[in-house]
Design an enzyme around this catalytic site. Structure first.
Site, PDB file in Angstrom:
ATOM      1  N   HIS A  25      -3.280   7.184   2.030  1.00 56.41           N
ATOM      2  CA  HIS A  25      -3.539   5.848   2.008  1.00 56.41           C
ATOM      3  C   HIS A  25      -4.928   5.582   2.391  1.00 56.41           C
ATOM      4  O   HIS A  25      -5.436   5.428   3.375  1.00 56.41           O
ATOM      5  CB  HIS A  25      -2.597   5.036   2.442  1.00 56.41           C
ATOM      6  CG  HIS A  25      -3.548   4.006   2.261  1.00 56.41           C
ATOM      7  ND1 HIS A  25      -3.556   3.300   0.861  1.00 56.41           N
ATOM      8  CD2 HIS A  25      -2.873   2.368   3.014  1.00 56.41           C
ATOM      9  CE1 HIS A  25      -4.080   1.607   1.438  1.00 56.41           C
ATOM     10  NE2 HIS A  25      -3.597   1.401   2.241  1.00 56.41           N
ATOM     11  N   CYS A  79       0.773  -0.857   0.174  1.00 58.18           N
ATOM     12  CA  CYS A  79      -0.178   0.031   0.163  1.00 58.18           C
ATOM     13  C   CYS A  79       0.769   0.574  -0.524  1.00 58.18           C
ATOM     14  O   CYS A  79      -0.206   1.904   0.185  1.00 58.18           O
ATOM     15  CB  CYS A  79      -0.616  -0.071   1.072  1.00 58.18           C
ATOM     16  SG  CYS A  79      -2.125  -1.430   1.558  1.00 58.18           S
ATOM     17  N   ASN A 118      -9.821  -0.342  -0.278  1.00 61.32           N
ATOM     18  CA  ASN A 118      -8.923  -0.057  -0.142  1.00 61.32           C
ATOM     19  C   ASN A 118      -8.314  -0.485  -1.634  1.00 61.32           C
ATOM     20  O   ASN A 118      -8.095  -2.030  -1.447  1.00 61.32           O
ATOM     21  CB  ASN A 118      -8.233  -0.965   0.914  1.00 61.32           C
ATOM     22  CG  ASN A 118      -6.686  -1.058   0.976  1.00 61.32           C
ATOM     23  OD1 ASN A 118      -5.984  -0.225   0.208  1.00 61.32           O
ATOM     24  ND2 ASN A 118      -5.963  -1.170   1.944  1.00 61.32           N
TER      25      ASN A 118
HETATM   26  N1  ACO Z   1     -18.165  -8.392   9.812  1.00 59.61           N
HETATM   27  C1  ACO Z   1     -19.083  -8.869  10.877  1.00 59.61           C
HETATM   28  N2  ACO Z   1     -17.902  -9.265  12.158  1.00 59.61           N
HETATM   29  C2  ACO Z   1     -16.882  -9.228  11.660  1.00 59.61           C
HETATM   30  C3  ACO Z   1     -15.979  -8.763  10.868  1.00 59.61           C
HETATM   31  C4  ACO Z   1     -17.113  -8.741   9.226  1.00 59.61           C
HETATM   32  N3  ACO Z   1     -16.735  -8.256   8.315  1.00 59.61           N
HETATM   33  N4  ACO Z   1     -14.845  -8.690  10.879  1.00 59.61           N
HETATM   34  C5  ACO Z   1     -14.265  -9.447  11.728  1.00 59.61           C
HETATM   35  N5  ACO Z   1     -15.920  -8.851  13.039  1.00 59.61           N
HETATM   36  C6  ACO Z   1     -15.669  -9.700  13.875  1.00 59.61           C
HETATM   37  C7  ACO Z   1     -14.275 -10.463  14.648  1.00 59.61           C
HETATM   38  O1  ACO Z   1     -14.859 -11.967  14.242  1.00 59.61           O
HETATM   39  C8  ACO Z   1     -14.839 -10.078  15.922  1.00 59.61           C
HETATM   40  O2  ACO Z   1     -16.069 -11.053  16.122  1.00 59.61           O
HETATM   41  P1  ACO Z   1     -15.852 -11.623  18.206  1.00 59.61           P
HETATM   42  O3  ACO Z   1     -15.657 -10.137  18.824  1.00 59.61           O
HETATM   43  O4  ACO Z   1     -17.285 -12.631  18.015  1.00 59.61           O
HETATM   44  O5  ACO Z   1     -14.518 -12.537  18.233  1.00 59.61           O
HETATM   45  C9  ACO Z   1     -15.258  -9.019  16.143  1.00 59.61           C
HETATM   46  O6  ACO Z   1     -16.109  -8.525  15.180  1.00 59.61           O
HETATM   47  C10 ACO Z   1     -14.379  -7.928  16.145  1.00 59.61           C
HETATM   48  O7  ACO Z   1     -13.460  -8.694  15.015  1.00 59.61           O
HETATM   49  P2  ACO Z   1     -11.955  -7.358  15.479  1.00 59.61           P
HETATM   50  O8  ACO Z   1     -10.810  -7.881  14.564  1.00 59.61           O
HETATM   51  O9  ACO Z   1     -11.493  -7.425  17.041  1.00 59.61           O
HETATM   52  O10 ACO Z   1     -12.695  -5.668  14.574  1.00 59.61           O
HETATM   53  P3  ACO Z   1     -12.053  -4.615  14.707  1.00 59.61           P
HETATM   54  O11 ACO Z   1     -12.707  -3.611  15.298  1.00 59.61           O
HETATM   55  O12 ACO Z   1     -10.558  -4.814  15.235  1.00 59.61           O
HETATM   56  O13 ACO Z   1     -12.268  -4.409  13.545  1.00 59.61           O
HETATM   57  C11 ACO Z   1     -10.617  -3.648  11.277  1.00 59.61           C
HETATM   58  C12 ACO Z   1     -11.375  -5.547  12.376  1.00 59.61           C
HETATM   59  C13 ACO Z   1     -12.281  -3.122  10.851  1.00 59.61           C
HETATM   60  C14 ACO Z   1      -9.835  -4.933   9.619  1.00 59.61           C
HETATM   61  C15 ACO Z   1     -10.017  -3.572  11.824  1.00 59.61           C
HETATM   62  O14 ACO Z   1      -8.899  -3.480  12.690  1.00 59.61           O
HETATM   63  C16 ACO Z   1      -8.849  -2.368  10.970  1.00 59.61           C
HETATM   64  O15 ACO Z   1      -9.363  -0.902  10.406  1.00 59.61           O
HETATM   65  N6  ACO Z   1      -7.418  -2.936  11.030  1.00 59.61           N
HETATM   66  C17 ACO Z   1      -6.895  -1.687  10.392  1.00 59.61           C
HETATM   67  C18 ACO Z   1      -6.172  -2.792   8.884  1.00 59.61           C
HETATM   68  C19 ACO Z   1      -6.239  -2.180   7.573  1.00 59.61           C
HETATM   69  O16 ACO Z   1      -7.465  -1.165   7.343  1.00 59.61           O
HETATM   70  N7  ACO Z   1      -6.013  -2.694   6.207  1.00 59.61           N
HETATM   71  C20 ACO Z   1      -6.100  -2.484   5.296  1.00 59.61           C
HETATM   72  C21 ACO Z   1      -5.028  -3.576   4.477  1.00 59.61           C
HETATM   73  S1  ACO Z   1      -3.501  -3.277   4.929  1.00 59.61           S
HETATM   74  C22 ACO Z   1      -3.536  -1.477   4.651  1.00 59.61           C
HETATM   75  O17 ACO Z   1      -3.971  -1.083   3.738  1.00 59.61           O
HETATM   76  C23 ACO Z   1      -2.448  -0.727   5.187  1.00 59.61           C
END
Ligand code: ACO
Length: 319
Positions: free
Chosen positions: A246, A111, A276
């Site tokens: 980004h 990215c 993204n």
């Molecule tokens: N829909 C519904 N529920 C979901 C989903 C979904 N798509 N994905 C995960 N969950 C659930 C999980 O299973 C978990 O359930 P549980 O509590 O029963 O175990 C709950 O939601 C919380 O999951 P987390 O992974 O803790 O959720 P979080 O609040 O961290 O959000 C996310 C996840 C959106 C991926 C977040 O961590 C994030 O935005 N991280 C940044 C990563 C990013 O943007 N990466 C992009 C690629 S890298 C880059 O471009 C640099």
């Protein structure tokens, strides 16, 4: 000399998949995705390839610039999802746009790739090596995600963006870049060309992401590198017109703005529409801002990218 942007272009596939479409494939909802990420839909390739999208974005940038493609001396394509290992996407773009005198190569920093490619082009230009350089960010993330993994497949889309740089006298471009290979396991994708991988698992490999680790890294490192570049330029946050970050997640951008104590309106976003698109997010957003007339000569623009590696980079330039 500095590389002034004299043309921008972008391409996204016409096929759209919104959050409700995704909810038919994995256990998720429009509400969850919007609340956690700000993403509403993504454009997904059907017949298109990464090189095709890169070529279309490049054609638009060149057309807008009015520069003859034969004057382009270098093409750098940032991508981590080229459809073939070689020839590189930059050479495919060369063929598409008829840049017969250009050299071309790809850069892979996930990215962060576009910002690093932009900085590389600026370094060549300021050293007097090249005058006219095409920089592209293009990715087909839909080929790399596991469509059964709701933790990752909701985040990504496909697209390409390009900027054409032309050497001119002007305010210097200030830049910084960092990597932390020690934290690389937070975001990985095994090569699909590794025969031992395929033999061992019998499965295809997909993006693996520790979402919370990536989130924390981005929220900390993006403000830090912006401050670092401002210090080099001896400028303040108030002097920057736009922070073009980004487009991974609305909450990351909002947190960066808050840490920098800067109004969120200076952080344009389009991830609601495209999700993204990895190396393509920054040039697609720049192209949209340019074409809607938001960018005026003399404005100060800060680019910042972050991603797998882990890598992060920033660039400050005058429009
Ligand atoms: N829909 C519904 N529920 C979901 C989903 C979904 N798509 N994905 C995960 N969950 C659930 C999980 O299973 C978990 O359930 P549980 O509590 O029963 O175990 C709950 O939601 C919380 O999951 P987390 O992974 O803790 O959720 P979080 O609040 O961290 O959000 C996310 C996840 C959106 C991926 C977040 O961590 C994030 O935005 N991280 C940044 C990563 C990013 O943007 N990466 C992009 C690629 S890298 C880059 O471009 C640099």
């Amino acid at each position: 000399m500095v590389g002034k942007i004299c043309g921008t272009g972008s391409y996204v596939p016409p096929h759209v998949m919104d959050n409700d479409d995704l909810a038919k494939i994995v256990d998720t909802s429009d509400e969850w995705i919007r609340e956690r990420t700000g993403i509403g839909k993504r454009h997904i390739i059907e017949e298109e390839t990464t090189s095709y999208m890169a070529g279309q974005a490049a054609l638009r940038a060149v057309e807008q610039s009015g520069i003859d493609p034969s004057e382009i001396e270098l093409i750098i394509a940032a991508t981590s999802s080229s459809d073939v290992v070689f020839p590189c996407a930059a050479c495919e773009v060369q063929k598409t746009i008829g840049a017969v005198h250009a050299a071309g190569y790809d850069m892979n920093a996930a990215c962060t790739g576009f910002v690093l490619a932009f900085n590389t082009a600026q370094a060549y230009i300021s050293a007097g090596i090249y005058k006219t350089v095409l920089v592209i960010g293009a990715d087909s993330m839909s080929n790399l995600v596991d469509w059964n993994d709701r933790g990752t497949c909701i985040l990504f889309g496909d697209g390409a963006g390009a900027v054409l740089l032309r050497a001119e006298e002007g305010t210097p471009v200030y830049m910084a870049a960092h990597s932390d290979g020690g934290k690389g396991q937070a975001l990985t994708l095994q090569s699909r060309h590794r025969k031992d991988w395929d033999k061992e698992s019998g499965e295809e490999s997909y993006i693996y992401m520790d979402g919370q680790a990536v989130f924390k890294f981005a929220v900390r490192k993006v403000p830090e590198i912006i401050e670092e570049v401002l210090e080099k330029a001896e400028m303040s946050l108030e002097q920057i017109d736009y922070f073009v970050l980004h487009q991974a997640n609305r909450r990351i951008i909002e947190a960066a703005a808050k840490r920098l104590k800067t109004d969120i309106t200076k952080f344009p976003m389009n991830l609601e529409e495209y999700a993204n698109t990895s190396a393509a997010t920054v040039p697609i957003l720049l192209d949209e801002m340019n074409r809607e007339g938001s960018l005026k000569r003399g404005q100060k623009i800060m680019l910042a990218g972050f991603g797998a590696g882990l890598t992060w980079a920033a660039s400050l330039f005058e429009w």
